[in-house]
Design a protein around this motif. Structure first.
Motif, PDB file in Angstrom:
ATOM      1  N   ILE A  81     -51.126 -19.985  45.407  1.00 27.34           N
ATOM      2  CA  ILE A  81     -49.999 -19.955  46.339  1.00 27.34           C
ATOM      3  C   ILE A  81     -50.138 -18.765  47.284  1.00 27.34           C
ATOM      4  O   ILE A  81     -50.440 -17.648  46.855  1.00 27.34           O
TER       5      ILE A  81
ATOM      6  N   LYS B 245     -44.296 -20.808  52.395  1.00 30.10           N
ATOM      7  CA  LYS B 245     -45.047 -20.924  51.139  1.00 30.10           C
ATOM      8  C   LYS B 245     -46.093 -22.027  51.258  1.00 30.10           C
ATOM      9  O   LYS B 245     -45.774 -23.169  51.576  1.00 30.10           O
TER      10      LYS B 245
ATOM     11  N   CYS C  42     -49.529 -23.876  49.338  1.00 29.21           N
ATOM     12  CA  CYS C  42     -50.249 -24.065  48.083  1.00 29.21           C
ATOM     13  C   CYS C  42     -51.568 -24.774  48.362  1.00 29.21           C
ATOM     14  O   CYS C  42     -51.609 -25.802  49.053  1.00 29.21           O
TER      15      CYS C  42
END
Length: 299
Positions: free
Chosen positions: A46, A82, A84
């Motif tokens: 992440i 965010k 990932c």
């Protein structure tokens, strides 16, 4: 039947990652990077990307900043996104099972030999300066560690290692044992794993068998220690690794360690000892070929 191994940690045909930092390498990542360094398989990793509601829309920053940085954390326009990333397996199911068995076998073999004094033999592929740059709180220091001898294959403790490995030579050892590309060398040394690659240190009982040539040796373009100390200040650093530069005797991999109060990073950049600014316009290889032809015609 003779046992043969390859460096499973440096394989780039197992995983691929879509992180932007890998774009320059066509998203290729080594097994070592995924499984040993980042440990991001299979769960992924992440990242938080810094964003600005003003700059992202093309407007000017009230504080006149040109990009989002640490000084923006307290700003009301700052936010984080965010992200990932999960490495993609390039092998089919059966191929991945075979890889895991081979990786386990390789790890066991490597663990048994780490830091031990082992017998090594092979034909020298190249001899290049070994440089390391340390960045500590934005202060840089470049060190000359000696010479890094590369082998395309060879014997390590009675096992045929069909992959690249390296030998670190101090300037003093290099001077006492004249060595050229194509020479066969046998020695005892201690094995270490340097971020996935196999490197031997402190060689002893060195035996060199010079290459057999029917003609006089070609022009020697190797830099001496004094020239290397100058080149480390005048050379050029690149965050990409063009194939022609990596194969050139003036292109080396520069070990870099970067540290501040929050983190410590290790990576490698290509470093041109010739100081060429743009790899695409480099004429060093052409000049070298002309010099070799002239040497051959007057010899």
């Amino acid at each position: 039947m003779q046992r043969t191994l390859v460096n499973q940690h440096k394989r780039e045909d197992v995983f691929r990652c879509g992180h932007t930092s890998h774009f320059k390498f066509e998203n290729s990542v080594s097994v070592y990077h995924v499984l040993k360094e980042k440990k991001c398989f299979p769960q992924g990793c992440i990242y938080f990307q810094w964003k600005c509601r003003v700059l992202n829309k093309g407007n000017g920053c009230p504080k006149r900043y040109k990009h989002v940085g640490k000084s923006c954390f307290s700003c009301k326009y700052y936010y984080e996104e965010k992200l990932c990333y999960q490495p993609e397996v390039l092998l089919n199911e059966q191929g991945f099972k075979i890889f895991k068995r081979e990786l386990e076998d390789y790890d066991v073999w490597l663990e048994e030999l780490l830091t031990k004094r082992v017998t090594v033999g092979g034909v020298v592929n190249s001899i290049k300066p070994h440089l390391r740059k340390k960045i500590f709180h934005k202060k840089e220091k470049m060190s000359f560690l000696g010479f890094l001898v590369s082998f395309k294959s060879g014997y390590i403790d009675r096992v045929f290692f069909n992959d690249y490995f390296y030998l670190n030579l101090t300037p003093g050892t290099r001077k006492r044992h004249p060595l050229n590309s194509g020479d066969k060398i046998d020695f005892f040394a201690r094995l270490k794993s340097d971020r996935g690659r196999i490197v031997f240190y402190h060689p002893e009982e060195i035996e060199i068998t010079p290459q057999e040539t029917e003609t006089e040796p070609a022009h020697n373009s190797e830099l001496n220690s004094s020239e290397i100390l100058v080149a480390r200040k005048t050379g050029t650093e690149f965050d990409v690794q063009p194939e022609k530069c990596f194969a050139c005797d003036r292109g080396i991999l520069l070990d870099i360690s970067e540290e501040d109060l929050k983190r410590k990073r290790f990576y490698r950049h290509l470093f041109c000892l010739e100081g060429i600014k743009n790899p695409e316009s480099c004429l060093y290889d052409l000049k070298k070929k002309i010099a070799l032809n002239r040497s051959a015609s007057t010899g």
